[in-house]
Design a protein around this motif. Sequence first.
Motif, PDB file in Angstrom:
ATOM      1  N   VAL A 179     -10.717  -3.902   4.755  1.00 53.73           N
ATOM      2  CA  VAL A 179     -10.497  -5.066   4.502  1.00 53.73           C
ATOM      3  C   VAL A 179      -9.969  -5.395   3.008  1.00 53.73           C
ATOM      4  O   VAL A 179     -10.756  -5.187   2.206  1.00 53.73           O
ATOM      5  CB  VAL A 179     -11.873  -6.102   4.824  1.00 53.73           C
ATOM      6  N   ILE A 180      -8.907  -6.005   2.944  1.00 53.17           N
ATOM      7  CA  ILE A 180      -8.183  -6.090   1.471  1.00 53.17           C
ATOM      8  C   ILE A 180      -8.228  -7.593   1.159  1.00 53.17           C
ATOM      9  O   ILE A 180      -7.640  -8.340   1.773  1.00 53.17           O
ATOM     10  CB  ILE A 180      -6.815  -5.638   1.583  1.00 53.17           C
ATOM     11  N   VAL A 181      -9.310  -7.908   0.267  1.00 58.48           N
ATOM     12  CA  VAL A 181      -9.420  -9.286  -0.151  1.00 58.48           C
ATOM     13  C   VAL A 181      -8.197  -9.830  -0.931  1.00 58.48           C
ATOM     14  O   VAL A 181      -7.870 -10.923  -0.844  1.00 58.48           O
ATOM     15  CB  VAL A 181     -10.821  -9.569  -1.061  1.00 58.48           C
ATOM     16  N   ASN A 182      -7.704  -8.984  -1.841  1.00 59.14           N
ATOM     17  CA  ASN A 182      -6.590  -9.429  -2.865  1.00 59.14           C
ATOM     18  C   ASN A 182      -5.355  -8.566  -2.477  1.00 59.14           C
ATOM     19  O   ASN A 182      -5.330  -7.651  -3.082  1.00 59.14           O
ATOM     20  CB  ASN A 182      -7.049  -9.357  -4.212  1.00 59.14           C
ATOM     21  N   PRO A 183      -4.659  -8.913  -1.427  1.00 59.42           N
ATOM     22  CA  PRO A 183      -3.289  -8.120  -1.009  1.00 59.42           C
ATOM     23  C   PRO A 183      -2.491  -8.032  -2.170  1.00 59.42           C
ATOM     24  O   PRO A 183      -1.728  -6.970  -2.182  1.00 59.42           O
ATOM     25  CB  PRO A 183      -2.891  -9.100   0.276  1.00 59.42           C
ATOM     26  N   GLN A 184      -2.249  -9.214  -2.908  1.00 55.41           N
ATOM     27  CA  GLN A 184      -1.317  -8.871  -4.171  1.00 55.41           C
ATOM     28  C   GLN A 184      -1.692  -7.904  -5.211  1.00 55.41           C
ATOM     29  O   GLN A 184      -0.888  -6.765  -5.414  1.00 55.41           O
ATOM     30  CB  GLN A 184      -0.929 -10.025  -4.989  1.00 55.41           C
ATOM     31  N   ARG A 185      -3.069  -7.868  -5.593  1.00 54.03           N
ATOM     32  CA  ARG A 185      -3.654  -6.925  -6.430  1.00 54.03           C
ATOM     33  C   ARG A 185      -3.374  -5.279  -6.061  1.00 54.03           C
ATOM     34  O   ARG A 185      -3.211  -4.711  -6.495  1.00 54.03           O
ATOM     35  CB  ARG A 185      -4.895  -7.111  -6.875  1.00 54.03           C
ATOM     36  N   ALA A 186      -3.518  -5.432  -4.571  1.00 47.92           N
ATOM     37  CA  ALA A 186      -3.507  -4.323  -3.810  1.00 47.92           C
ATOM     38  C   ALA A 186      -2.107  -3.549  -3.842  1.00 47.92           C
ATOM     39  O   ALA A 186      -2.043  -2.395  -4.025  1.00 47.92           O
ATOM     40  CB  ALA A 186      -4.120  -4.206  -2.445  1.00 47.92           C
ATOM     41  N   ALA A 187      -1.023  -4.623  -3.492  1.00 47.54           N
ATOM     42  CA  ALA A 187       0.199  -4.119  -3.592  1.00 47.54           C
ATOM     43  C   ALA A 187       0.789  -3.535  -4.987  1.00 47.54           C
ATOM     44  O   ALA A 187       1.436  -2.645  -4.947  1.00 47.54           O
ATOM     45  CB  ALA A 187       0.856  -5.123  -3.086  1.00 47.54           C
ATOM     46  N   ASP A 188       0.186  -4.188  -5.892  1.00 44.53           N
ATOM     47  CA  ASP A 188       0.541  -3.910  -7.253  1.00 44.53           C
ATOM     48  C   ASP A 188      -0.163  -2.600  -7.586  1.00 44.53           C
ATOM     49  O   ASP A 188       0.695  -1.655  -8.354  1.00 44.53           O
ATOM     50  CB  ASP A 188      -0.014  -5.103  -8.261  1.00 44.53           C
ATOM     51  N   LEU A 189      -1.222  -2.086  -7.267  1.00 49.63           N
ATOM     52  CA  LEU A 189      -1.763  -0.798  -7.460  1.00 49.63           C
ATOM     53  C   LEU A 189      -0.850   0.225  -6.890  1.00 49.63           C
ATOM     54  O   LEU A 189      -0.902   1.171  -7.177  1.00 49.63           O
ATOM     55  CB  LEU A 189      -3.289  -1.117  -7.210  1.00 49.63           C
ATOM     56  N   ILE A 190      -0.862  -0.425  -5.508  1.00 50.53           N
ATOM     57  CA  ILE A 190       0.019   0.889  -4.884  1.00 50.53           C
ATOM     58  C   ILE A 190       1.310   1.020  -5.342  1.00 50.53           C
ATOM     59  O   ILE A 190       1.672   2.203  -5.246  1.00 50.53           O
ATOM     60  CB  ILE A 190       0.094   0.339  -3.468  1.00 50.53           C
ATOM     61  N   ASP A 191       2.028   0.007  -6.095  1.00 52.88           N
ATOM     62  CA  ASP A 191       3.262   0.457  -6.563  1.00 52.88           C
ATOM     63  C   ASP A 191       3.058   1.244  -7.924  1.00 52.88           C
ATOM     64  O   ASP A 191       3.858   2.208  -7.988  1.00 52.88           O
ATOM     65  CB  ASP A 191       3.662  -0.917  -6.867  1.00 52.88           C
ATOM     66  N   ARG A 192       1.975   1.088  -8.551  1.00 54.81           N
ATOM     67  CA  ARG A 192       1.802   1.982  -9.722  1.00 54.81           C
ATOM     68  C   ARG A 192       1.479   3.259  -9.381  1.00 54.81           C
ATOM     69  O   ARG A 192       2.015   4.210  -9.825  1.00 54.81           O
ATOM     70  CB  ARG A 192       0.672   1.351 -10.657  1.00 54.81           C
ATOM     71  N   LEU A 193       0.636   3.378  -8.112  1.00 54.49           N
ATOM     72  CA  LEU A 193       0.245   4.803  -7.791  1.00 54.49           C
ATOM     73  C   LEU A 193       1.520   5.571  -7.407  1.00 54.49           C
ATOM     74  O   LEU A 193       1.806   6.770  -7.470  1.00 54.49           O
ATOM     75  CB  LEU A 193      -0.802   4.694  -6.752  1.00 54.49           C
ATOM     76  N   GLU A 237       1.534  -5.880  10.424  1.00 52.54           N
ATOM     77  CA  GLU A 237       1.405  -6.910   8.900  1.00 52.54           C
ATOM     78  C   GLU A 237       1.081  -6.020   7.893  1.00 52.54           C
ATOM     79  O   GLU A 237       1.760  -6.243   6.765  1.00 52.54           O
ATOM     80  CB  GLU A 237       0.237  -7.888   9.430  1.00 52.54           C
ATOM     81  N   ARG A 238       0.047  -4.875   7.796  1.00 53.55           N
ATOM     82  CA  ARG A 238      -0.206  -4.098   6.741  1.00 53.55           C
ATOM     83  C   ARG A 238       1.221  -3.312   6.598  1.00 53.55           C
ATOM     84  O   ARG A 238       1.414  -3.019   5.237  1.00 53.55           O
ATOM     85  CB  ARG A 238      -1.148  -3.182   7.053  1.00 53.55           C
ATOM     86  N   LEU A 239       1.809  -2.894   7.395  1.00 54.52           N
ATOM     87  CA  LEU A 239       3.047  -2.179   6.975  1.00 54.52           C
ATOM     88  C   LEU A 239       4.110  -2.932   6.289  1.00 54.52           C
ATOM     89  O   LEU A 239       5.018  -2.479   5.469  1.00 54.52           O
ATOM     90  CB  LEU A 239       3.622  -1.344   8.325  1.00 54.52           C
ATOM     91  N   ARG A 240       4.271  -4.257   6.793  1.00 57.02           N
ATOM     92  CA  ARG A 240       5.274  -5.190   6.142  1.00 57.02           C
ATOM     93  C   ARG A 240       4.861  -5.523   4.806  1.00 57.02           C
ATOM     94  O   ARG A 240       5.745  -5.418   3.737  1.00 57.02           O
ATOM     95  CB  ARG A 240       5.114  -6.413   7.134  1.00 57.02           C
ATOM     96  N   ARG A 241       3.530  -5.737   4.239  1.00 55.72           N
ATOM     97  CA  ARG A 241       3.052  -6.062   2.903  1.00 55.72           C
ATOM     98  C   ARG A 241       2.855  -5.127   2.088  1.00 55.72           C
ATOM     99  O   ARG A 241       3.179  -5.133   0.792  1.00 55.72           O
ATOM    100  CB  ARG A 241       1.725  -6.721   3.186  1.00 55.72           C
ATOM    101  N   PHE A 242       2.701  -3.828   2.457  1.00 57.15           N
ATOM    102  CA  PHE A 242       2.342  -2.612   1.365  1.00 57.15           C
ATOM    103  C   PHE A 242       3.324  -1.340   1.622  1.00 57.15           C
ATOM    104  O   PHE A 242       3.674  -1.106   2.817  1.00 57.15           O
ATOM    105  CB  PHE A 242       0.924  -2.130   1.663  1.00 57.15           C
ATOM    106  N   PRO A 243       4.146  -1.210   0.637  1.00 55.98           N
ATOM    107  CA  PRO A 243       5.067   0.139   0.757  1.00 55.98           C
ATOM    108  C   PRO A 243       4.214   1.329   0.896  1.00 55.98           C
ATOM    109  O   PRO A 243       3.414   1.784   0.023  1.00 55.98           O
ATOM    110  CB  PRO A 243       5.802  -0.005  -0.614  1.00 55.98           C
ATOM    111  N   VAL A 244       4.550   2.123   2.035  1.00 54.43           N
ATOM    112  CA  VAL A 244       3.703   3.432   2.271  1.00 54.43           C
ATOM    113  C   VAL A 244       4.754   4.423   2.384  1.00 54.43           C
ATOM    114  O   VAL A 244       5.861   4.401   2.568  1.00 54.43           O
ATOM    115  CB  VAL A 244       2.782   3.183   3.310  1.00 54.43           C
ATOM    116  N   ASP A 245       4.166   5.752   2.419  1.00 59.68           N
ATOM    117  CA  ASP A 245       5.117   6.716   2.713  1.00 59.68           C
ATOM    118  C   ASP A 245       4.845   7.498   3.963  1.00 59.68           C
ATOM    119  O   ASP A 245       5.890   8.178   4.330  1.00 59.68           O
ATOM    120  CB  ASP A 245       4.781   7.683   1.614  1.00 59.68           C
ATOM    121  N   ILE A 246       3.769   7.330   4.618  1.00 60.24           N
ATOM    122  CA  ILE A 246       3.273   8.143   5.560  1.00 60.24           C
ATOM    123  C   ILE A 246       2.592   7.095   6.737  1.00 60.24           C
ATOM    124  O   ILE A 246       1.583   6.495   6.232  1.00 60.24           O
ATOM    125  CB  ILE A 246       2.171   9.188   5.429  1.00 60.24           C
ATOM    126  N   LEU A 247       2.912   7.274   7.907  1.00 56.91           N
ATOM    127  CA  LEU A 247       2.221   6.772   9.097  1.00 56.91           C
ATOM    128  C   LEU A 247       1.205   7.723   9.861  1.00 56.91           C
ATOM    129  O   LEU A 247       1.984   8.674  10.277  1.00 56.91           O
ATOM    130  CB  LEU A 247       2.961   5.832  10.017  1.00 56.91           C
TER     131      LEU A 247
END
Length: 399
Positions: free
Chosen positions: A277-291, A311-321
């Motif tokens: 459960v990701i409470v702050n999606p924007q903060r999570a997206a920013d951290l994912i970008d930095r990682l 929805e999670r795939l749309r919101r967060f940039p990922v490399d692997i499913l």
Amino acid sequence: MSSSPAQVSQAATLALMDIDDLKGVNVTADFDTGDRLLNEVDNILRRALPCGAGFERLESGRFLVWLPKMSLECAAKMAEQMRLLACQALVDGPSGRVARTLSAGLVATSSNESRARAILRADVALANAKRIGGNKTETTPNLPMPSLVPSREQIEEAITTRALEYHVQPIFDLRSMMPAGVEALLRWNRPDGAVLGPNGFMDTLNRIPEVGAELFPDLAVEAAMPFATGAAPIYTTFNITGAVLDGVNSPGCRWLSTVLERIPAENLVLEIVETAVIVNPQRAADLIDRLRARGVRIALDDFGTGLSNLERLRRFPVDILKVDRAFVDGIGGDGREEAILASLVALAGGLDIDVIAEGIETEAQARTVGDLGIYYGQGYHLGRPAPASDWATRMAEGY
């Protein structure tokens, strides 16, 4: 055959079965012999399933049998018949034929009981069977939850004695059949000899996050570095929760910071679990970008279930499913799973995302997912979880 449900009903029985002294097979013979024995027992149990029963091989190497609409007494007789049949499994080892007995633990499930709790109670019965010598079936009535959940003191002792460790399961490139990576899976080596997966202790551990905060990064580094520094370096994946992506100065964040300092980024994959459960999606997206900018890859675990969705795939940039095993289990049926997997491959290709099929149990499943364009896979057919040091040795020796 069906898989076990997330919630259970009163008129059902769950049986948890385990090969006695499988570790001894790995030591006195080799891991390949142990794997083939597991597969042979798996085949026997599947063939012996009554109509309407469910079956699953768990990550820990145990077998889960779900017997709906059956009393504990009748289910115990059925489970004992299945257990005795599986005890007849024989495989060829380096020095002759190898066989092992099985133990089983049974519980009658309570109304609206969760799957995780039912498995935990069955594990108590299984541990009792092994404690009195193994090669038998034990039943356990409904027990109050406090007697099943490990206490803070037990977890603290497990941390102090280093009874917690990471096992790993290999991820293979299905085209070359060479290892591409490993998934790290936290395990508890209990004093009674049982090896418990996270369902049995994570609830307690999550309530005391400060406990083990210094140990867990060390465990992660110990598990990953042999694979990152080998002759052919590969990645290690670790499951992370929403707290790691959301938190500021939390134990999870400190774990991540330490791991990033000590494991090369190109050899690290972080899997967002389907229950996160990701409470702050924007903060999570920013951290994912930095990682990702540092070279760390991000995966969505068990895609297609829980919160691991489009929805999670749309919101967060990922490399692997990582495709949930439920879609692999259904291969060879009415074609729906194959159609869904083909659609996922097309979706991932358009986003330049790799796909890993989880839960590959047979050669036919491996061949089918490969034909569909899924080039990476993990599952018991390819390799079962084992201590990280064991798999590092096997890979160094050509497994």
